[in-house]
Enzyme design. Structure first.
Site, short mmCIF file in Angstrom:
data_model
loop_
_atom_site.label_atom_id
_atom_site.label_comp_id
_atom_site.label_asym_id
_atom_site.label_seq_id
_atom_site.Cartn_x
_atom_site.Cartn_y
_atom_site.Cartn_z
CG PHE A 140 42.87 39.42 35.45
CD1 PHE A 140 41.67 39.10 34.81
CD2 PHE A 140 43.08 38.92 36.73
CE1 PHE A 140 40.71 38.30 35.42
CE2 PHE A 140 42.13 38.11 37.35
CZ PHE A 140 40.95 37.80 36.69
CG ASP A 225 46.79 43.71 41.19
OD1 ASP A 225 47.31 42.85 41.92
OD2 ASP A 225 45.69 43.53 40.62
CE LYS A 254 46.75 35.42 41.41
NZ LYS A 254 45.64 34.57 41.02
N1 PLP Z 1 45.05 40.95 40.54
C1 PLP Z 1 45.86 40.19 39.79
C2 PLP Z 1 47.07 40.80 39.16
C3 PLP Z 1 45.58 38.84 39.58
O1 PLP Z 1 46.37 38.09 38.82
C4 PLP Z 1 44.41 38.29 40.19
C5 PLP Z 1 44.06 36.87 39.97
O2 PLP Z 1 44.52 36.20 39.09
C6 PLP Z 1 43.60 39.13 40.96
C7 PLP Z 1 43.95 40.46 41.13
C8 PLP Z 1 42.35 38.60 41.60
O3 PLP Z 1 42.63 37.74 42.63
P1 PLP Z 1 41.49 36.72 43.16
O4 PLP Z 1 41.26 35.72 42.09
O5 PLP Z 1 42.09 36.13 44.42
O6 PLP Z 1 40.29 37.56 43.45
#
Ligand code: PLP
Length: 397
Positions: A140, A225, A254
């Site tokens: 994700f 990530d 976040k």
């Molecule tokens: N990458 C990871 C591992 C995430 O958990 C998330 C969101 O849950 C994102 C990227 C995307 O972040 P955003 O919702 O701020 O676009």
């Protein structure tokens, strides 16, 4: 308005791209949130780890208020005095030479993809248009068209084609499969050090080290990530620290915004970051002074109050207590630090409903796993009260 009225109005005017639990939060302080009827709940989800500092941390709120009265936005057409401080602080914390600020996690992921593709084409000599990035099953990384193009979740993808090319998917945790997927066009691998959305899945020990070695051997960039796992959530400052592994590009978001502002970034050394030239990438709001103010304060608190240590200790305590639950529906309890998944053999929604009814906010991910990720500064007293409720709900099962 009552909770009922708020939910009705939300459903009437809003697109149905979410199905929130039937709780309206009107106030939050630390771990405790309140609904319009005055009911109080323990927030054990923390906006998917964006609230590592809890709701409305007084010092972060204070830094935002001070900045609000001075300057909020310049765009990148001009300099502002806080961006350099943000750069310096994040660079020192993450030990990378350069930072590129954005807003949301998805934007930071897109930025990392652009960096890797350009690096591949301009520096490594891969033919432009042929660059490949290896990603993992059940990843994700966000919701943009490019990002859902590498998703293996049908709900995220259906109907949104045509998709972006250039991704190869391999099983998560399998370094051999990753190695087998490498071609002369591979420019990067993109990995979550723990897959949060997939249900708090940690890879086998040694996996990140193997990915690092593979990337070194084949001259590929390792993109981690850490949007959900970064900034102490898993008991280390970054989840890659668990294996003492340093990726080439960190993707962050976040918690960087202190629960107040969307703040994201990528961090990498200059040999990678210099692929960006003026006009080649950007964002009107990325690096704005208000965002920088909350991020600077958040990072200060993170280090000063030893958030990684807090997450580690409280995570162990929480995990020990969860493992005392005897319930035939629970098939696994796993996690690291304060990122914990309780996997059930059945639909988790009824348990989540019962938890919320009893005063603990949590949410299932992928139907069968309940993720617990409270604010890292939750007090032991609050944690004990939440644990008591969780035990009561599960011991009935
Ligand atoms: N990458 C990871 C591992 C995430 O958990 C998330 C969101 O849950 C994102 C990227 C995307 O972040 P955003 O919702 O701020 O676009």
């Amino acid at each position: 308005m009552t909770s009922y009225e708020i939910i009705q109005k939300t459903n009437k005017y809003g697109a149905a791209n979410y199905s929130p639990k039937e709780v309206v939060i009107t106030e939050g302080k630390g771990t405790i949130v309140t609904d319009p009827e005055g009911n109080k709940y323990f927030d054990m989800l923390s906006a998917y780890s964006a609230l590592n500092f809890g709701h409305c941390h007084p010092e972060i709120v204070e830094s935002a208020k001070n900045q609000l009265e001075k300057l909020t936005l310049t765009s990148r057409a001009f300099h502002n005095a806080l961006l350099c401080e943000f750069y310096e602080k994040l660079s020192a914390l993450i030990k990378k030479e350069k930072i590129l600020p954005m807003n949301t996690g998805a934007e930071a992921v897109e930025t990392a993809i652009k960096a890797a593709r350009r690096y591949g084409a301009l520096i490594k000599g891969v033919e432009e248009g042929k660059q490949e990035i290896i990603v993992c099953e059940n990843n994700f990384h966000g919701r943009t068209v490019t990002i859902i193009s590498m998703s293996t979740d049908p709900d995220s993808r259906k109907g949104y084609g045509p998709y972006t090319d250039g991704f190869k998917v391999v099983p998560y945790g399998d370094a051999i499969a990753m190695e087998n997927a490498v071609t002369e066009n591979t420019v990067a691998v993109l990995v979550e050090p723990i897959q949060g959305e997939a249900g708090v899945i940690a890879p086998p020990d040694g996996y990140l080290k193997k990915v690092r070695a593979l990337c070194d051997r084949r001259d590929i960039l390792f993109i981690a990530d850490e949007v959900q796992t970064g900034f102490a959530r898993t008991g280390n400052m970054f989840a890659c620290d668990y294996e003492n592994v340093t990726p080439d590009i960190y993707v962050l978001g976040k918690a960087l915004g202190g629960g107040i502002m969307p703040v994201s970034a990528i961090a990498a050394d200059d040999k990678i970051m210099r692929v960006f030239t003026p006009g080649s990438h950007g964002s009107t709001f990325g690096g704005n002074p208000l965002a920088c103010a909350v991020a600077i304060k958040s990072m200060e608190i993170l280090v000063r109050d030893d958030y990684p240590g807090m997450a580690r200790e409280k995570g162990e305590y929480f995990m020990k207590n969860l493992k005392e639950i005897s319930n035939k529906d629970i098939i696994d309890i796993r996690g690291r630090g304060l990122l914990i998944g309780v996997e059930l053999s059945c639909d988790a929604a009824p348990y989540v409903k019962a938890l919320i009814h009893a005063g603990v906010l949590a949410k299932e991910t992928h139907e069968r796993t309940i993720r617990f990720a409270p604010p890292i500064n939750i007090t032991y007293e609050e944690l004990d009260s939440a644990i008591k409720i969780i035990k009561r709900v599960f011991n009935k099962g």
